[in-house]
Design an enzyme around this catalytic site. Structure first.
Site, short mmCIF file in Angstrom:
data_model
loop_
_atom_site.label_atom_id
_atom_site.label_comp_id
_atom_site.label_asym_id
_atom_site.label_seq_id
_atom_site.Cartn_x
_atom_site.Cartn_y
_atom_site.Cartn_z
N ARG A 136 39.33 93.95 -56.44
CA ARG A 136 39.10 92.85 -57.38
C ARG A 136 40.28 92.77 -58.34
O ARG A 136 40.56 93.73 -59.05
CB ARG A 136 37.80 93.10 -58.16
CG ARG A 136 37.57 92.08 -59.24
CD ARG A 136 36.26 92.26 -59.99
NE ARG A 136 36.21 91.25 -61.02
CZ ARG A 136 36.04 91.48 -62.32
NH1 ARG A 136 35.83 92.70 -62.77
NH2 ARG A 136 36.06 90.49 -63.19
N HIS A 178 40.49 86.07 -66.47
CA HIS A 178 40.22 87.36 -67.12
C HIS A 178 40.95 87.34 -68.47
O HIS A 178 41.86 88.12 -68.72
CB HIS A 178 40.67 88.52 -66.23
CG HIS A 178 39.99 89.83 -66.55
ND1 HIS A 178 39.28 90.56 -65.62
CD2 HIS A 178 39.91 90.55 -67.70
CE1 HIS A 178 38.80 91.67 -66.19
NE2 HIS A 178 39.18 91.68 -67.45
N GLU A 216 33.37 88.20 -67.94
CA GLU A 216 32.78 88.53 -69.23
C GLU A 216 32.93 87.45 -70.28
O GLU A 216 33.61 87.64 -71.30
CB GLU A 216 33.36 89.85 -69.77
CG GLU A 216 33.19 91.01 -68.82
CD GLU A 216 33.52 92.35 -69.46
OE1 GLU A 216 34.02 92.36 -70.60
OE2 GLU A 216 33.28 93.39 -68.82
N ASN A 238 29.30 93.54 -64.96
CA ASN A 238 30.11 94.63 -65.52
C ASN A 238 29.23 95.41 -66.48
O ASN A 238 28.62 94.83 -67.39
CB ASN A 238 31.30 94.09 -66.32
CG ASN A 238 32.39 93.52 -65.42
OD1 ASN A 238 32.27 93.52 -64.20
ND2 ASN A 238 33.45 93.03 -66.04
N TYR A 289 28.92 99.26 -68.66
CA TYR A 289 29.55 100.52 -69.05
C TYR A 289 28.64 101.45 -69.83
O TYR A 289 28.76 102.65 -69.76
CB TYR A 289 30.79 100.24 -69.93
CG TYR A 289 31.97 99.67 -69.17
CD1 TYR A 289 32.96 100.51 -68.66
CD2 TYR A 289 32.09 98.31 -68.95
CE1 TYR A 289 34.05 100.00 -67.96
CE2 TYR A 289 33.17 97.79 -68.24
CZ TYR A 289 34.15 98.65 -67.75
OH TYR A 289 35.22 98.15 -67.05
N GLU A 335 32.43 95.94 -62.32
CA GLU A 335 33.15 96.93 -63.13
C GLU A 335 32.17 97.98 -63.61
O GLU A 335 31.03 97.66 -63.99
CB GLU A 335 33.77 96.31 -64.39
CG GLU A 335 35.07 95.60 -64.18
CD GLU A 335 35.65 95.04 -65.48
OE1 GLU A 335 35.48 95.67 -66.54
OE2 GLU A 335 36.26 93.97 -65.41
C1 BGC Z 1 36.93 94.30 -69.13
C2 BGC Z 1 38.17 95.07 -68.79
C3 BGC Z 1 38.33 96.23 -69.76
C4 BGC Z 1 37.14 97.15 -69.58
C5 BGC Z 1 37.16 98.38 -70.47
C6 BGC Z 1 35.76 95.15 -69.49
O1 BGC Z 1 35.18 94.63 -70.64
O2 BGC Z 1 36.63 93.36 -68.16
O3 BGC Z 1 39.26 94.20 -68.84
O4 BGC Z 1 39.52 96.91 -69.61
O5 BGC Z 1 35.96 96.45 -69.87
O6 BGC Z 1 37.14 98.03 -71.82
#
Ligand code: BGC
Length: 561
Positions: A106, A152, A204, A343, A345, A412
């Site tokens: 990607r 992006h 995002e 995405n 995290y 992501e």
């Molecule tokens: C984004 C990336 C970023 C990653 C870590 C995501 O919000 O798409 O561009 O580097 O998180 O912060």
């Protein structure tokens, strides 16, 4: 000896040496053994501004991120001028993917590298077209499928200057920005769509809206935290729908690809049972803001509309800060995603903060929530990134229930380290992160029947981490940003990820799964000091792993490579 055999022998020795057989006592965090569905997609991701460099070669126009970085607003005054120099070194990037056994990649196209001003009528940068053709061809020649993000965050600066970017006339039907994004998307489908079968319109939009047009610390630095984010989001949703329909009407029959959008969301878990509604509101304002119109019914979530209407009254406004879609717009937005790009995290703990008067609206005040983190959640290098693996399973389950069981592509997921000397090559916390998070994704897939089709590691390479510049590293590969040749070096996590891909999960009885079982205990027992209290030294977890696991893995890796 055949490299694979050698590798498995080393793993065997490693297992014998590992002192603790990891039984983890929390049911929720137990290791699930098994594999992902056969056609599961393993991928890694990058983005144009974060890796390409070559910010002004040939006719490329400046983007809003070029502007922000050149104003010295990034940590250490870093810029993306050279970044990983992937504009020149893309064959090396592709070779790294090939080495890891990845079959998908990607990446994003830089709008101002294609149309320097953002508008096709002002001219096309043929060198930009050549570059993306070359990258795509290199991928295909190596049996790697491209998944392309059209936006992006690197909006052409000229579009911001001419039209206000995504603030442009957000409540009319004649908004220029939708048409311009549509033209750009059409051009990309026309030129690359014979080989690209996965398109992501926006990455995002929450970030672009809130940080770019609300708070304004991200490009294009528009500070209007009461309304800017809602106006921008409105335009982004409509621009997405436009690009979707252009594909549908003009290209789908001949090209047969898919178009979706990538939304980010932190999972919100209630701090106490009384905070359950607040946690739901948190997710609706975050994910639902975009997902509800696109994947559900063309309109914003009910809770967002009622909350914002009440706030308008409290604030003495005649209209809500949340704009309205017309009936025609609703129809054209609804159902414009062939897949759901996610995405994810991290997770936050949510408390109810209804209904305190809003003086300075921010992400939490508009949602009427407070957010925090449980004390035992380890933290990555990024201040916002707490490691809570089970959060992704909850979020995937939420998406399944809320949006009619769509096909979900995790586009992501990953973890940051600090940039430090000596460099973190034995990146054990990242291995733990990938191990625990992918296992939770497998639980969602195999136990909860969520249609998760893809998992994408962020990121293939250390790269320009937005306002943090090069001080936070997310890569499976280390990049030396002081070296003019930007040499890439595999980290231990790339070896781990390669094995994960090869095993397609955690199959019962495999050497890889035995290795994971042994690491599981450590991965769930990182202490806050180890991960939060970055002191420049190796953490306990890293040194243990280096001793028993990482060194043999790295030796094996160098032999295989
Ligand atoms: C984004 C990336 C970023 C990653 C870590 C995501 O919000 O798409 O561009 O580097 O998180 O912060």
């Amino acid at each position: 000896m055949e490299p694979r055999k050698f590798f498995s022998l080393l793993l065997g020795v490693t297992l014998a040496l590992t002192p603790i057989n990891g039984a983890y006592d929390k049911e929720r965090d137990a290791l699930l053994k098994g594999t992902f569905p056969q056609d599961f997609i393993w991928s890694s991701a990058t983005a144009a501004y974060q890796i390409e460099g070559a910010w002004n070669v040939s006719d490329k126009g400046p983007s809003v991120w070029d502007t922000l970085a050149h104003q010295g607003r990034v940590y250490n005054q870093d810029t993306g001028d050279v970044a990983c120099d992937s504009y020149h070194k893309y064959p090396e990037d592709v070779a790294l993917m090939k080495q890891m056994g990845l079959k998908y990649y990607r990446f994003s196209i830089s709008w101002p590298r294609i149309f320097p001003t953002g508008e096709q009528q002002d001219g096309v940068n043929q060198d930009g077209v050549r570059y993306y053709n070359a990258l795509i061809n290199e991928l295909i020649a190596n049996d790697i499928q491209p998944m392309v993000t059209l936006f992006h965050w690197d909006l052409p600066q000229v579009l911001q200057d001419r039209y206000g970017g995504f603030l442009n006339n957000h409540t009319t039907n004649t908004t220029v920005i939708h048409d311009l994004f549509g033209d750009y998307a059409r051009f990309c489908y026309q030129n690359f769509g014979d080989r690209v079968k996965y398109w992501i319109t926006f990455n995002e939009p929450w970030i672009t809206s809130w940080l770019g047009y609300g708070v304004g610390n991200f490009a294009p630095q528009h500070n209007e935290p009461a309304e800017g984010q809602y106006k921008a989001a409105h335009n982004i949703i409509l621009s997405h729908a436009k690009a979707y329909h252009i594909y549908d009407d003009e290209f789908r029959a001949a090209q047969g690809g898919q178009v979706g959008i990538t939304l980010n969301c932190d999972w919100g878990t209630p701090k106490t049972p009384a905070d359950a509604d607040a946690a739901l509101r948190y997710v609706q304002f975050f994910l639902g803001w975009f997902a509800h119109p696109i994947y559900k019914n063309g309109d914003y979530p009910e809770v967002m509309k009622t909350t914002m209407a009440r706030k308008a009254q409290e604030e003495g406004r005649t209209t809500s800060r949340l704009p309205e879609f017309t009936p025609e717009q609703k129809l054209s937005i609804s159902g414009t995603g062939d897949f759901f790009g996610l995405n994810h995290y991290t997770t936050v703990e949510v408390t109810d903060a209804c209904c305190t008067p809003i003086e300075n609206p921010n992400y939490d005040t508009d949602k009427d929530v407070g957010t925090g983190h449980a004390p035992d959640w380890p933290r990555a290098a990024s201040s916002w990134l707490y490691v809570v693996p089970w959060g992704i399973r909850n979020l995937l389950g939420f998406i399944k229930e809320e949006y009619g069981d769509p096909e979900i592509y995790v586009t992501e997921n990953g973890r940051s380290d600090h940039d430090q000397d000596p460099a973190i090559m034995m990146d054990m916390e990242r291995i733990c992160y990938y191990m625990m998070y992918t296992n939770e994704v497998m639980k969602a897939s195999n136990m909860d029947n969520v249609k998760v089709k893809a998992y994408t590691a962020w990121s293939l390479l250390d790269n320009f981490e937005w306002l943090s510049g090069y001080s936070e590293r997310f890569g499976l590969h280390y990049v030396d940003f002081n070296d003019p040749t930007r040499t890439r070096y595999p980290k231990a996590s790339s070896v781990f990820f390669k094995q994960l891909v090869r095993n397609n999960g955690y199959p019962e009885g495999s050497e890889f799964t035995k290795y994971v079982e042994n690491m599981w205990y450590f991965c769930h027992n990182t202490t806050e000091a180890e991960v939060n209290g970055y002191t420049g030294g190796a953490s306990q977890i890293s040194s243990l792993f280096s001793l028993f696991l990482a060194i043999p893995m790295m030796i094996a890796y160098s032999l295989i490579a």
